[in-house]
Design an enzyme around this catalytic site. Structure first.
Site, PDB file in Angstrom:
ATOM      1  CB  CYS A   1      42.652  45.350  32.146  1.00 49.97           C
ATOM      2  SG  CYS A   1      42.507  46.011  33.811  1.00 49.97           S
TER       3      CYS A   1
ATOM      4  CG  HIS B   1      43.937  41.730  34.631  1.00 50.35           C
ATOM      5  ND1 HIS B   1      44.235  42.524  33.554  1.00 50.35           N
ATOM      6  CD2 HIS B   1      43.679  40.479  34.133  1.00 50.35           C
ATOM      7  CE1 HIS B   1      44.203  41.792  32.447  1.00 50.35           C
ATOM      8  NE2 HIS B   1      43.844  40.559  32.779  1.00 50.35           N
TER       9      HIS B   1
ATOM     10  CG  ASN C   1      43.435  37.669  30.385  1.00 53.79           C
ATOM     11  OD1 ASN C   1      43.703  38.866  30.317  1.00 53.79           O
ATOM     12  ND2 ASN C   1      43.757  36.939  31.439  1.00 53.79           N
TER      13      ASN C   1
END
Length: 350
Positions: A14, A119, A134
């Protein structure tokens, strides 16, 4: 929004997705980020060694895993910060007292990096609109200007750390394009997990539907087979009925022939194909004689027109002579045979 670069989640990379979505391109790979993490680890090791390589703190530091990366693909805020320094960008904690004193409206910023439980994801302004990039989403999510502050406040309540990205971001096609136009989003993107679950559910429903359709097709085939069977039975019954009629006709002819050998007679030709038994022929013969005696008293000759005739003109003789019993028997048999034959011809034509 096809021009917006949006890397989707792969493994635990991520941090890589966050940086590339921020910069709008494939600027960093896991190898490059790992190199930055190793460099940070070495710098930390050297600082710990200044206190002595034989110290307890130094030996403990060497035994601990890296705090900048792990095998899953996670990278720390230090790695992200050092990666952005290459582009002259700096991270400032959004909810820090120092930044809050500046009272900067979030709408006047250019981008944010958000983190919660390892994250990372980016919120960036492209053109004149804000987008949530995202990597867990199936695509960019449009955020209105009025909703931006509320969105960031909600993230803070959920425990996110938010960083303001300061500096000039590299030029990108999406930013140039969205400076001229505004986009509208009819459907919000879903989380990748939700999309996969929905696709799985759709596949299950499709499989169930196919099974139902197959079952219906099977019953339909059974219905068609049953209809074919009913039609076959109906044809069979028709054939049996025809055979029965033919058999009845043959029996009628046979009984008529038997009637002549047994000296039976009838007074008028029959118009139906039903055969006459010997007893019926006898009764009709007696009725015929009684009628003749009533119409022709004894000693008076019968009128020529009152003699029985046949369509084939089988009877002949002296009109003044009364018809004998043998002649009447022969005439009755002839008329019976002719009637049966005519009926047989008529049925054959049908």
């Amino acid at each position: 929004m096809e021009s917006i670069f949006h890397e989707k989640q792969e493994g635990s990379l991520c941090a890589q997705h966050c940086l590339n979505n921020l910069l709008q391109g494939e600027y960093f790979s896991p190898v490059e980020l790992s190199s930055i993490a190793h460099q940070l680890d070495e710098e930390e090791r050297m600082r710990m060694a200044e206190g002595g390589v034989t110290s307890e703190d130094y030996r403990t530091f060497l035994q601990q895993p890296s705090g900048n990366m792990d095998d899953s693909g996670f990278f720390s805020i230090q790695v992200i910060s050092n990666a952005l320094k290459v582009w002259g960008l700096e991270l400032i904690l959004f909810n820090s007292p120092e930044y809050q004193r500046l009272r900067v409206d979030p709408i006047n910023e250019r981008s944010f990096i958000c983190n919660y439980k390892e994250h990372w994801f980016t919120v960036r302004k492209l053109g004149k609109q804000w987008f949530n990039l995202n990597s867990l989403l199936t695509g960019p999510e449009l955020i209105s200007d009025t909703y931006l502050a509320l969105f960031l406040a909600q993230l803070q309540q959920e425990g996110y750390s938010i960083f303001v990205v300061k500096g000039d971001l590299p030029d990108c096609e999406a930013d140039q394009l969205l400076q001229m136009i505004r986009v509208q989003q009819m459907h919000r993107p879903k989380l990748i997990g939700e999309e996969l679950a929905q696709l799985k559910e759709q596949r299950v429903q499709k499989t169930d539907l196919e099974q139902v359709l197959e079952a219906n097709d099977g019953s339909g085939m059974l219905d068609e087979d049953e209809e074919d069977l009913q039609r076959a039975l109906a044809l069979s019954r028709q054939e049996i009925d025809m055979e029965d009629e033919e058999a009845d006709l043959r029996r009628a002819i046979q009984l008529s022939m038997q009637g002549s050998s047994r000296n039976t007679s009838q007074d008028i030709p029959q118009t139906s194909s039903t055969p006459l038994t010997s007893e019926e022929l006898r009764k009709r013969r007696e009725a015929y004689f009684e009628k003749q005696q009533q119409r022709d008293p004894p000693g008076q000759p019968s009128h020529p027109c009152e003699k029985p005739t046949t369509s084939s003109g089988a009877l002949s003789g002296d009109p003044g002579d009364p018809m004998s019993e043998e002649d009447m028997l022969q005439a009755a048999v002839t008329m019976s045979l002719e009637t049966v034959r005519n009926n047989f011809i008529t049925e054959g034509k049908k």
